[in-house]
Scaffold this motif. Structure first.
Motif, PDB file in Angstrom:
ATOM      1  N   LEU A  47       0.820  -1.201   0.000  1.00  0.00           N
ATOM      2  CA  LEU A  47       0.000   0.000   0.000  1.00  0.00           C
ATOM      3  C   LEU A  47       0.860   1.259   0.000  1.00  0.00           C
ATOM      4  N   THR A  48       1.955   1.203   0.749  1.00  0.00           N
ATOM      5  CA  THR A  48       2.864   2.354   0.786  1.00  0.00           C
ATOM      6  C   THR A  48       3.505   2.588  -0.571  1.00  0.00           C
ATOM      7  N   ALA A  49       3.940   1.498  -1.207  1.00  0.00           N
ATOM      8  CA  ALA A  49       4.585   1.623  -2.520  1.00  0.00           C
ATOM      9  C   ALA A  49       3.619   2.154  -3.574  1.00  0.00           C
ATOM     10  N   LEU A  50       2.341   1.774  -3.454  1.00  0.00           N
ATOM     11  CA  LEU A  50       1.341   2.228  -4.418  1.00  0.00           C
ATOM     12  C   LEU A  50       0.709   3.551  -4.032  1.00  0.00           C
ATOM     13  N   ARG A 193      12.016 -13.230   2.514  1.00  0.00           N
ATOM     14  CA  ARG A 193      13.342 -12.890   3.035  1.00  0.00           C
ATOM     15  C   ARG A 193      13.662 -11.413   2.863  1.00  0.00           C
ATOM     16  N   ARG A 194      12.856 -10.717   2.087  1.00  0.00           N
ATOM     17  CA  ARG A 194      13.112  -9.309   1.824  1.00  0.00           C
ATOM     18  C   ARG A 194      11.976  -8.461   2.369  1.00  0.00           C
ATOM     19  N   GLY A 195      12.248  -7.175   2.528  1.00  0.00           N
ATOM     20  CA  GLY A 195      11.231  -6.264   3.027  1.00  0.00           C
ATOM     21  C   GLY A 195      11.132  -6.304   4.540  1.00  0.00           C
ATOM     22  N   ALA A 196      10.330  -5.385   5.067  1.00  0.00           N
ATOM     23  CA  ALA A 196      10.173  -5.304   6.524  1.00  0.00           C
ATOM     24  C   ALA A 196       9.515  -6.551   7.093  1.00  0.00           C
ATOM     25  N   HIS A 197       8.725  -7.259   6.269  1.00  0.00           N
ATOM     26  CA  HIS A 197       8.046  -8.465   6.756  1.00  0.00           C
ATOM     27  C   HIS A 197       8.873  -9.720   6.508  1.00  0.00           C
TER      28      HIS A 197
END
Length: 367
Positions: A47-50, A193-197
């Protein structure tokens, strides 16, 4: 539920958070605030990226708001585990059995008896086809999906008495973009493995005072625990330290030791150390299960179609089974089909239970 809406408030896409949360079965969306669910699924980053604003609404949505201008329901971002034809075939089987049986007895039309028996046979036959298809699909896809994976399997302590099911099924597979955690009954969780999650840290929990390792937490960039492995079942065996080192190297994330801290009361002497942990259910499933529990958790009827079918289908088949011993051709054919229905329904359960009792859920040594 996360609903994507147009400017006029019409919903065009629905995302059930429970279907997108990898650890939904071991934490549950009811135990997490909506914001936590969004963080763990990575949807908040999306949502942040969009640049899509997020609003929280505790009120149930009106049914018409989930429809488009064309009157169609909004798309739902869900994965259908069972094919649509499966439900149609099963429904037709039960309905056809009932109608044909009523016609056979009410109108005294003998040849409707094998029609009724054949219709009921469709119920366990559909189960058999789907189960075979799933096994074939998994066999074909596993080789391609995990060709480049680093596979970590359990190496339990000698006294742990790990079952063969646990040793052959449970694993942690490290892929370039995901970590696939598979529990003792074969349920997979894909964690990024990537991103905050994504997995960004490994924490080895130790016992206060003795500093003995108790478990391993997989934490994401927000500090949330995403998976929990009991140390005694995974890294306490003769090759355990090597497998721990291999997993840390494969994940390429920092590791640290922390003392286990409890927010609630101490567990009793008969309870495992993970009692009260937010992922206590995960630790249980990443450990060997008792034979009866394992059979219940892997039961097709318990987890997919409902336990009543195992009783009702053979019971319905008994109505026409006696025809096997008669002289009438139609009744005899109906009896044979009924016997086949009972065998198709009960044989997989009996065989699975026997294998579990004599082999799969017996202690199997080390990984």
């Amino acid at each position: 539920m996360l609903a994507f809406q147009e400017q006029d408030g019409q919903t065009i896409l629905e995302v059930p958070l429970a279907d997108w949360l990898p650890e939904a079965n071991v934490v549950g969306t009811l135990d997490l605030r909506p914001e936590k669910c969004l963080d763990r699924t990575g949807l908040k980053e999306l949502l942040t990226a969009l640049a899509i604003p997020l609003e929280e609404n505790s009120q149930p949505r009106v049914g018409d708001s989930a429809r488009t201008d064309a009157g169609n329901r909004a798309h739902r971002a869900v994965h259908k585990e069972l094919p649509r034809w499966y439900h149609w075939v099963r429904g037709f089987g039960i309905f056809g059995w009932f109608v044909a049986l009523v016609v056979a007895f009410a109108a005294d039309v003998d040849w409707f008896l094998p029609v009724a028996a054949g219709a009921l046979f469709l119920v366990p036959a559909a189960d058999t086809v789907v189960r075979f298809g799933v096994r074939l699909s998994n066999w074909r896809s596993d080789g391609a999906q995990f060709a480049d994976a680093v596979v970590i399997t359990p190496d339990p302590a000698v006294e742990a008495e790990a079952t063969r099911r646990f040793l052959r099924t449970a694993s942690v597979r490290v892929l370039p973009g995901d970590v696939v955690v598979t529990d003792t009954i074969g349920q997979e969780r894909w964690i990024a493995r990537r991103g905050a999650h994504g997995i960004s840290r490994l924490v080895r929990l130790t016992a206060p005072g003795t500093r003995q390792p108790l478990g391993v937490e997989f934490r994401d960039g927000n500090g949330e625990v995403r998976a929990l492995l009991p140390w005694s079942y995974w890294f306490a065996g003769p090759q355990g330290q090597d497998r721990w080192t291999e997993m840390v190297a494969a994940l390429s994330v920092p590791e640290a030791d922390e003392e286990l801290r409890r927010a609630g009361p101490q567990p009793s002497a008969t309870e495992p150390w993970w009692t009260g942990h937010i992922l206590a259910a995960d630790a249980r499933m990443m450990s060997p299960l008792r034979a009866k529990e394992a059979r219940q958790e892997t039961s097709w009827h318990r987890s997919v179609v409902g336990g009543n079918e195992l009783l009702l289908v053979p019971l319905f088949s008994l109505v026409l089974l006696a025809g096997v011993f008669g002289d009438d051709g139609a009744a005899r054919l109906a009896g044979l089909l009924s016997a086949l229905t009972i065998a198709t329904e009960l044989a997989p359960v009996a065989v699975g239970s026997l294998i579990s009792r004599v082999y799969r859920d017996k202690p199997g040594g080390h990984g």
